[in-house]
Design an enzyme around this catalytic site. Structure first.
Site, mmCIF file in Angstrom:
data_model
loop_
_atom_site.group_PDB
_atom_site.id
_atom_site.type_symbol
_atom_site.label_atom_id
_atom_site.label_comp_id
_atom_site.label_asym_id
_atom_site.label_seq_id
_atom_site.Cartn_x
_atom_site.Cartn_y
_atom_site.Cartn_z
ATOM 1 N N LYS A 131 22.879 35.579 17.787
ATOM 2 C CA LYS A 131 21.432 35.742 17.542
ATOM 3 C C LYS A 131 21.124 37.151 17.042
ATOM 4 O O LYS A 131 20.290 37.345 16.164
ATOM 5 C CB LYS A 131 20.653 35.535 18.853
ATOM 6 C CG LYS A 131 20.330 34.094 19.197
ATOM 7 C CD LYS A 131 19.323 34.086 20.349
ATOM 8 C CE LYS A 131 19.024 32.723 20.881
ATOM 9 N NZ LYS A 131 18.106 32.766 22.034
ATOM 10 N N LYS A 170 19.205 23.355 8.752
ATOM 11 C CA LYS A 170 18.498 23.587 10.025
ATOM 12 C C LYS A 170 17.835 24.963 10.027
ATOM 13 O O LYS A 170 16.666 25.096 10.413
ATOM 14 C CB LYS A 170 19.464 23.458 11.206
ATOM 15 C CG LYS A 170 18.762 23.647 12.536
ATOM 16 C CD LYS A 170 19.689 23.662 13.729
ATOM 17 C CE LYS A 170 18.936 24.209 14.942
ATOM 18 N NZ LYS A 170 19.803 24.494 16.078
ATOM 19 N N ASN A 195 23.236 37.541 23.307
ATOM 20 C CA ASN A 195 23.914 36.636 22.381
ATOM 21 C C ASN A 195 24.173 37.342 21.043
ATOM 22 O O ASN A 195 23.248 37.634 20.291
ATOM 23 C CB ASN A 195 23.008 35.404 22.208
ATOM 24 C CG ASN A 195 23.591 34.364 21.292
ATOM 25 O OD1 ASN A 195 24.247 34.683 20.305
ATOM 26 N ND2 ASN A 195 23.339 33.114 21.609
ATOM 27 N N ASP A 219 12.059 32.691 23.568
ATOM 28 C CA ASP A 219 12.394 31.600 24.477
ATOM 29 C C ASP A 219 12.098 30.300 23.748
ATOM 30 O O ASP A 219 11.087 30.191 23.052
ATOM 31 C CB ASP A 219 11.604 31.697 25.781
ATOM 32 C CG ASP A 219 12.331 31.007 26.931
ATOM 33 O OD1 ASP A 219 13.571 30.927 26.898
ATOM 34 O OD2 ASP A 219 11.661 30.520 27.858
ATOM 35 N N THR A 220 13.002 29.336 23.912
ATOM 36 C CA THR A 220 12.892 28.075 23.171
ATOM 37 C C THR A 220 13.029 26.896 24.110
ATOM 38 O O THR A 220 13.774 26.966 25.091
ATOM 39 C CB THR A 220 14.016 27.995 22.105
ATOM 40 O OG1 THR A 220 13.834 29.023 21.156
ATOM 41 C CG2 THR A 220 14.002 26.648 21.383
ATOM 42 N N PHE A 265 23.985 23.163 18.453
ATOM 43 C CA PHE A 265 24.207 23.295 19.900
ATOM 44 C C PHE A 265 23.053 22.613 20.629
ATOM 45 O O PHE A 265 22.146 22.055 19.998
ATOM 46 C CB PHE A 265 24.288 24.777 20.294
ATOM 47 C CG PHE A 265 22.982 25.518 20.118
ATOM 48 C CD1 PHE A 265 22.542 25.898 18.879
ATOM 49 C CD2 PHE A 265 22.178 25.809 21.219
ATOM 50 C CE1 PHE A 265 21.329 26.567 18.710
ATOM 51 C CE2 PHE A 265 20.973 26.477 21.076
ATOM 52 C CZ PHE A 265 20.552 26.854 19.811
HETATM 53 P P1 IMP Z 1 17.032 29.800 24.321
HETATM 54 O O1 IMP Z 1 15.677 30.181 24.812
HETATM 55 O O2 IMP Z 1 17.216 30.092 22.852
HETATM 56 O O3 IMP Z 1 18.136 30.375 25.175
HETATM 57 O O4 IMP Z 1 17.141 28.216 24.445
HETATM 58 C C1 IMP Z 1 17.056 27.551 25.699
HETATM 59 C C2 IMP Z 1 17.712 26.196 25.610
HETATM 60 O O5 IMP Z 1 16.992 25.357 24.713
HETATM 61 C C3 IMP Z 1 19.139 26.200 25.076
HETATM 62 O O6 IMP Z 1 20.052 26.409 26.115
HETATM 63 C C4 IMP Z 1 19.257 24.806 24.477
HETATM 64 O O7 IMP Z 1 19.535 23.861 25.479
HETATM 65 C C5 IMP Z 1 17.870 24.543 23.959
HETATM 66 N N1 IMP Z 1 17.756 24.930 22.539
HETATM 67 C C6 IMP Z 1 17.225 26.092 22.065
HETATM 68 N N2 IMP Z 1 17.268 26.118 20.733
HETATM 69 C C7 IMP Z 1 17.846 24.956 20.341
HETATM 70 C C8 IMP Z 1 18.178 24.409 19.073
HETATM 71 O O8 IMP Z 1 17.952 24.995 18.006
HETATM 72 N N3 IMP Z 1 18.756 23.188 19.084
HETATM 73 C C9 IMP Z 1 19.016 22.496 20.224
HETATM 74 N N4 IMP Z 1 18.748 22.980 21.429
HETATM 75 C C10 IMP Z 1 18.163 24.187 21.495
#
Ligand code: IMP
Length: 190
Positions: free
Chosen positions: A13, A172, A10, A69-70, A149
């Protein structure tokens, strides 16, 4: 300058992290090291997936590396969607469908508390470090707002009345799970 890889494809990021660590580190993304494949995220937890990604880069490409990872963890749903946040409603990674599924599952619940949680795993040489950022709030009954998002339109952080999608990126990014985790990484690395 020390080189470090951020295990992401990404570009948004990556630029954000370059701004933060750029003074002391040459931060490379996965494309920069010719890692064009998607790294398998087969773990059952955010911690496992972040570590899997960082390990993959270290083992296959030899670079020091960090990965994130989120997930959105809704307490009344046993912390779902959690590690499955991106694909909660299917492989198309459709944010609207994901939100709809969470809202449907919460229809019968009183407790709408939730948190966003970010884990960053860092591998430096043979050592592993972990940083966590989280923000608690509530899932509202219908989405509001146009910025951000993922689940931003349905999440109101504690202490605010607007959703993440209404607050906008400036606010945010000051309070978010991700910025908290990144700031811990920054304090450690710089
Ligand atoms: P990633 O690990 O950053 O790719 O996040 C995995 C998923 O968590 C994303 O595809 C979103 O659906 C959700 N997500 C992660 N960060 C956020 C945020 O800051 N706001 C809303 N959804 C999030």
């Amino acid at each position: 300058m020390k080189k470090i890889v951020f295990a992401t494809h990404n570009s948004h990021k990556l630029e954000e992290i370059k701004d933060i660590l750029g003074a002391e580190y040459e931060v490379l993304g996965l494309n920069d090291i010719n890692c064009l494949e998607d790294i398998p995220e087969t773990g059952d937890t955010l911690e496992e997936n972040a570590l899997l990604k960082a390990r993959y880069v270290k083992e296959k490409y030899g670079y020091d590396c960090f990965a994130d990872d989120t997930g959105l963890e809704v307490y009344a749903l046993d912390n779902a969607p959690g590690v499955y946040s991106a694909r909660y409603a299917g492989d198309s990674k459709d944010s609207l469908a994901n939100m709809k599924k969470v809202l449907k599952e919460l229809e019968t619940k009183q407790d709408r508390r939730a948190q966003f949680r970010t884990i960053i795993s860092l591998i430096l040489g043979d050592k592993i470090y972990r940083f966590e950022g989280k923000i608690e709030g509530e899932v509202i009954e219908a989405g509001r707002g146009n910025t951000g998002f993922g689940y931003d339109p349905i999440f109101v952080p504690n202490g605010y009345s607007e959703t993440f999608a209404e607050l906008g990126s400036e606010i945010k990014n000051k309070i978010s799970h991700r910025s908290l985790a990144v700031n811990k990484l920054k304090a450690f690395l710089l």
